[in-house]
Design an enzyme around this catalytic site. Structure first.
Site, mmCIF file in Angstrom:
data_model
loop_
_atom_site.group_PDB
_atom_site.id
_atom_site.type_symbol
_atom_site.label_atom_id
_atom_site.label_comp_id
_atom_site.label_asym_id
_atom_site.label_seq_id
_atom_site.Cartn_x
_atom_site.Cartn_y
_atom_site.Cartn_z
ATOM 1 N N LYS A 204 0.961 -1.245 0.009
ATOM 2 C CA LYS A 204 -0.069 0.155 -0.097
ATOM 3 C C LYS A 204 0.984 1.279 0.160
ATOM 4 C CE LYS A 204 -3.125 2.496 2.817
ATOM 5 N NZ LYS A 204 -3.518 2.981 3.956
HETATM 6 P P1 FBP Z 1 -6.964 7.314 4.144
HETATM 7 O O1 FBP Z 1 -7.639 6.730 2.800
HETATM 8 O O2 FBP Z 1 -7.739 7.937 5.336
HETATM 9 O O3 FBP Z 1 -5.861 8.310 3.645
HETATM 10 O O4 FBP Z 1 -6.402 6.028 4.949
HETATM 11 C C1 FBP Z 1 -5.144 5.420 4.402
HETATM 12 C C2 FBP Z 1 -4.113 5.610 5.459
HETATM 13 O O5 FBP Z 1 -3.118 4.843 5.017
HETATM 14 C C3 FBP Z 1 -4.698 4.853 6.887
HETATM 15 O O6 FBP Z 1 -4.394 3.715 6.860
HETATM 16 C C4 FBP Z 1 -3.731 5.818 7.556
HETATM 17 O O7 FBP Z 1 -4.190 6.022 9.102
HETATM 18 C C5 FBP Z 1 -3.655 6.987 7.067
HETATM 19 O O8 FBP Z 1 -3.634 6.810 5.604
HETATM 20 C C6 FBP Z 1 -2.296 7.807 7.541
HETATM 21 O O9 FBP Z 1 -2.440 9.080 6.810
HETATM 22 P P2 FBP Z 1 -1.360 10.242 6.776
HETATM 23 O O10 FBP Z 1 -0.098 9.558 6.207
HETATM 24 O O11 FBP Z 1 -2.032 11.315 5.841
HETATM 25 O O12 FBP Z 1 -1.204 10.400 8.289
#
Ligand code: FBP
Length: 305
Positions: A204
């Site tokens: 991811k």
């Molecule tokens: P989102 O679709 O809300 O961006 O979620 C994906 C994610 O990877 C979450 O699992 C994680 O909490 C978040 O993004 C981290 O976001 P950031 O890097 O912006 O703090």
């Protein structure tokens, strides 16, 4: 359940895995409205840890309830639901077997001054809760990156031995990288490749921009350029994931308009990415709006190229 030819082909790429791990990958790939296509949409809800409860759930207070989140993923026909220990435990009995779950086994929080994550779940927890996979974040570029990679090595070995799949969130951050660098094309491809090399089954990353950040990489990208087109950038990330032999999904980011998110999804689809992992753009909308957006995302992934 009869596996599709596409899913069988994908499973054949995981040449070292035992039947348990392959069955769990198959469960994720065969679930929901995209089941059997090789594409996936996953709901991740670890933002309570990462950003705090109000920033995460204030926009749609129904999402404070863990059961709401399970139901959102199930009703939308998604492939899996990923969350930290407490969140999965809070719906584990009610939703046992209703949707594949991914136990996020490490987490950070916004109160920390370091780019690191604590291990907050175990392989034993994932098995006890009937999860299909563990999820683990690494921060390539952080001062703690090597410790995180070593933790991943141990947990991945244990998860694979127990027949679970391993999903790696690979998010570059640290002193070498400014905000632009964190999503630059060269860095995103590098982060995806590190996750593949670390043994991830599903990788991811954030969708990459056109920026090239690492001085050492600039000459190479000048010589072998990646066309300035979002789908071509996705295709480059797919190349970095063993030329497509590892599944790669892209995160949604902060809440934004349907059209802006769908533009990303169309690029992921056209570039050969395996799907989306969309958190805030799903659970921060009302349920009706979230279901409509997720249905549109799924439609894009169903379109023949
Ligand atoms: P989102 O679709 O809300 O961006 O979620 C994906 C994610 O990877 C979450 O699992 C994680 O909490 C978040 O993004 C981290 O976001 P950031 O890097 O912006 O703090």
């Amino acid at each position: 359940m009869k596996l599709t030819r596409r899913v069988k082909e994908i499973l054949s790429w995981y040449e070292s895995d035992n039947p348990g791990t392959k069955a769990n990958l198959a469960r994720i790939l065969m679930e929901g409205k995209l089941g059997g296509t090789g594409r996936m949409v996953i709901l991740p809800v670890d933002q309570g840890f990462e950003h705090g409860p109000a920033r995460s759930f204030g926009p749609n207070p129904a999402a404070y309830d863990p059961h709401y989140l399970f139901e959102l993923a199930i009703e939308a026909g998604l492939n899996a639901y990923a969350a930290p220990l407490g969140m999965i435990e809070a719906g584990a009995a009610t939703y046992a077997g209703a949707i594949p779950t991914i136990l996020k086994v490490n987490s950070s929080n916004s109160l920390s001054t370091t780019k690191d994550q604590a291990v907050t779940g175990t392989v034993g927890d994932a098995l006890r809760l009937g999860c299909s996979a563990i999820g683990f974040t690494i921060y390539p570029g952080s001062e703690y990156q090597f410790e995180m990679m070593e933790e991943l090595r141990e947990l991945a070995e244990e998860a694979k031995a127990a027949g679970l799949a391993v999903v790696v969130w690979s998010y570059p951050r640290g002193p070498m990288l400014d905000k632009t660098g964190e999503t630059a094309l060269d860095i995103a491809a590098y982060a995806a490749h590190i996750a593949a090399l670390s043994g991830a089954h599903i990788i991811k990353v954030k969708p990459p921009t056109a920026a090239i950040s690492l001085d050492a990489a600039k000459k190479t990208y000048e010589k072998f350029p990646v066309e300035n087109d979002p789908a071509k950038r996705i295709a480059h990330i797919v190349q970095a994931c063993f030329n497509g032999r590892r599944l790669v999904v892209f995160s949604g980011g902060e809440a934004r308009s349907n059209e802006s998110l769908l533009d990303d999804v169309r690029a992921i689809h056209a570039g050969g990415g395996n799907g989306s992992i969309v958190g805030r753009n799903a659970f921060q909308r009302s349920k009706a709006d979230a279901l409509a957006l997720l249905a549109s995302i799924i439609e894009v992934y169903k379109t023949k190229l």
